[in-house]
Design a protein around this motif. Structure first.
Motif, PDB file in Angstrom:
ATOM      1  N   GLU A   1       0.820  -1.200   0.000  1.00  0.00           N
ATOM      2  CA  GLU A   1       0.000   0.000   0.000  1.00  0.00           C
ATOM      3  C   GLU A   1       0.864   1.264   0.000  1.00  0.00           C
ATOM      4  O   GLU A   1       0.555   2.244  -0.680  1.00  0.00           O
ATOM      5  CB  GLU A   1      -0.951  -0.012   1.197  1.00  0.00           C
TER       6      GLU A   1
ATOM      7  N   ARG B   1       2.087   1.761  -3.530  1.00  0.00           N
ATOM      8  CA  ARG B   1       1.015   2.310  -4.369  1.00  0.00           C
ATOM      9  C   ARG B   1       0.834   3.799  -4.118  1.00  0.00           C
ATOM     10  O   ARG B   1       0.667   4.596  -5.048  1.00  0.00           O
ATOM     11  CB  ARG B   1      -0.313   1.590  -4.071  1.00  0.00           C
ATOM     12  N   PHE B   2       0.879   4.184  -2.862  1.00  0.00           N
ATOM     13  CA  PHE B   2       0.513   5.531  -2.445  1.00  0.00           C
ATOM     14  C   PHE B   2       1.668   6.521  -2.527  1.00  0.00           C
ATOM     15  O   PHE B   2       1.465   7.706  -2.808  1.00  0.00           O
ATOM     16  CB  PHE B   2      -0.008   5.465  -1.011  1.00  0.00           C
TER      17      PHE B   2
ATOM     18  N   PHE C   1      -3.888   5.382  -8.692  1.00  0.00           N
ATOM     19  CA  PHE C   1      -4.880   6.237  -8.046  1.00  0.00           C
ATOM     20  C   PHE C   1      -6.217   6.199  -8.782  1.00  0.00           C
ATOM     21  O   PHE C   1      -7.076   7.050  -8.566  1.00  0.00           O
ATOM     22  CB  PHE C   1      -4.368   7.676  -7.950  1.00  0.00           C
TER      23      PHE C   1
ATOM     24  N   GLU D   1      -6.467   7.882  -0.073  1.00  0.00           N
ATOM     25  CA  GLU D   1      -6.231   7.597   1.334  1.00  0.00           C
ATOM     26  C   GLU D   1      -5.290   6.400   1.468  1.00  0.00           C
ATOM     27  O   GLU D   1      -5.396   5.426   0.725  1.00  0.00           O
ATOM     28  CB  GLU D   1      -7.555   7.278   2.044  1.00  0.00           C
ATOM     29  N   LEU D   2      -4.374   6.471   2.422  1.00  0.00           N
ATOM     30  CA  LEU D   2      -3.492   5.345   2.716  1.00  0.00           C
ATOM     31  C   LEU D   2      -4.248   4.372   3.613  1.00  0.00           C
ATOM     32  O   LEU D   2      -4.633   4.711   4.725  1.00  0.00           O
ATOM     33  CB  LEU D   2      -2.221   5.838   3.415  1.00  0.00           C
TER      34      LEU D   2
ATOM     35  N   HIS E   1      -0.984  -3.210  -7.356  1.00  0.00           N
ATOM     36  CA  HIS E   1      -0.480  -1.949  -7.893  1.00  0.00           C
ATOM     37  C   HIS E   1       0.478  -2.224  -9.050  1.00  0.00           C
ATOM     38  O   HIS E   1       0.929  -3.361  -9.250  1.00  0.00           O
ATOM     39  CB  HIS E   1       0.223  -1.144  -6.788  1.00  0.00           C
TER      40      HIS E   1
END
Length: 401
Positions: free
Chosen positions: A279, A282-283, A322, A332-333, A342
């Motif tokens: 995550e 990805r973020f 995203f 949002e994380l 991802h």
């Protein structure tokens, strides 16, 4: 005000502020997941912003990376192909790329990467020991995140510790897209290629237990890789494996320093770290695009858009990560997120060869940091720090403990 189309892409990866760019990507994606854009270099082409569209571009053999290397084309870097860049399997299309990549992956297996874990733990421990001896405040970007990947790569490739400084000063500007012009890029690549040429010659005469020696002495190399390409593989692994990993690790550490509740959660439940890593990646990306432009070798239709033969398209992996159609509340994380994989490490034939190594390095580094320090506190906290999450890694993470 609507985002203009063609969209003027930002000039440099390391000068992009995240929120305005992400808003632009979201608005453009609502128009179409493939849109026209004016590139910093080479004129006008396409950018892919949707998750499915980015994966389609990355996996479709009708889009050529090799063709993009042969001349001027829409791109976000000063130059991407031909001199001064050393020959590399990453610049080829299948089937040539597949054959050469296969030789490397035969030696960079999951098993080999996992076997490196004790050595990585030792390197990380030594870095943390040095930080503790020096005492607070410490800069976890320059004293930790940026040093670990290069030390691991030196160990993997069999580069003597005494020789790191020789090429690190050349590799960093290239990896960070901070070269001033083509002439500077030529000088830096020439220096790095010369060094790895010397190192390959040493490995051929006196092999040791490392990846470069294994590649040099692999019997398959005779029909697949030229000597120049073998020199270039060291450059590719050093640049890709050093800066991208440092950027990801730095971004994660910076987030944890500014979000003490997340730091505490992972410290109390270290079994969450592998899922949290995906995550975070990805973020908090290592760069704007994470890949290069491709050239359509024939007319290619993706969804409602046809990219004409000869046109360039840049798949922007951060925009894909995203895409709300794949990642609900993508802004949002969510460390408990269950969603599509991802594409931060790419997709298809040219996906990152070092992704498993990066996962192990960052897993070890984050675990060790959490175990060593009950809490890290930001020095002079910056309320605007999240404005820069698209930088190729934070330049500094000053902390106390």
């Amino acid at each position: 005000m609507a985002v203009p189309v063609p969209y003027p892409l930002p000039l440099r990866q390391d000068e992009v502020l995240a929120p305005p760019l992400e808003r632009d990507f979201a608005e453009l994606r609502s128009i179409s997941p493939l849109v026209r854009a004016t590139f910093p270099f080479g004129g006008e082409g396409w950018i892919a912003l949707g998750y499915k569209e980015v994966k389609a571009v990355l996996s479709d053999s009708r889009f050529s990376l090799a063709e993009a290397m042969r001349g001027d084309h829409p791109r976000i870097r000063i130059t991407e192909g031909g001199p001064p860049f050393p020959p590399s399997f990453t610049q080829l299309d299948p089937p040539e790329h597949t054959k050469q990549r296969g030789v490397l992956m035969k030696h960079l297996t999951v098993k080999r990467v996992r076997a490196l874990r004790p050595a990585i733990e030792k390197i990380v421990g030594e870095q943390l020991d040095a930080i503790e001896r020096k005492g607070p405040p410490a800069d976890f970007a320059t004293d930790f995140a940026q040093d670990i990947p290069v030390r691991v790569l030196c160990h993997l490739l069999g580069v003597p510790a005494t020789e790191r400084a020789r090429f690190l000063a050349d590799a960093s500007p290239l990896a960070n897209s901070r070269v001033v012009d083509v002439e500077e890029a030529a000088r830096l690549f020439a220096s790095l290629t010369e060094y790895f040429g010397e190192l390959v010659a040493r490995k051929r005469a006196h092999p040791t237990d490392d990846l470069l020696s294994a590649l040099v002495h692999d019997t398959e190399l005779g029909g697949l890789w030229t000597t120049e390409e073998l020199h270039g593989v060291g450059v590719v692994l050093l640049i890709a494996g050093h800066d991208a990993t440092a950027a990801i690790l730095g971004g994660i550490l910076r987030w944890l320093v500014h979000q003490p509740h997340t730091y505490a959660s992972l410290r109390d439940e270290p079994e969450m770290i592998p899922k949290a890593f995906e995550e975070f990646v990805r973020f908090l990306p290592a760069g704007l695009a994470g890949t290069r432009s491709r050239i359509a070798m024939e007319d290619v239709t993706i969804g409602d858009v046809t990219i004409a033969a000869g046109e360039a398209v840049l798949p922007i992996v951060h925009a894909a990560n995203f895409d709300e159609s794949e990642f609900a509340h993508a802004g949002e994380l969510d460390l408990n997120r269950s969603a599509s994989p991802h594409v931060a490490f790419g997709h298809g034939a040219h996906s990152c060869v070092g992704s498993q190594l990066a996962r192990v390095e960052i897993d070890v580094a984050v675990r060790a940091t959490l175990q060593r320090f009950e809490r890290l506190v930001a020095v002079d906290p910056d309320p605007e720090w999240r404005q820069q999450i698209l930088l190729r890694g934070p330049k500094s993470i000053p902390v106390t403990w």
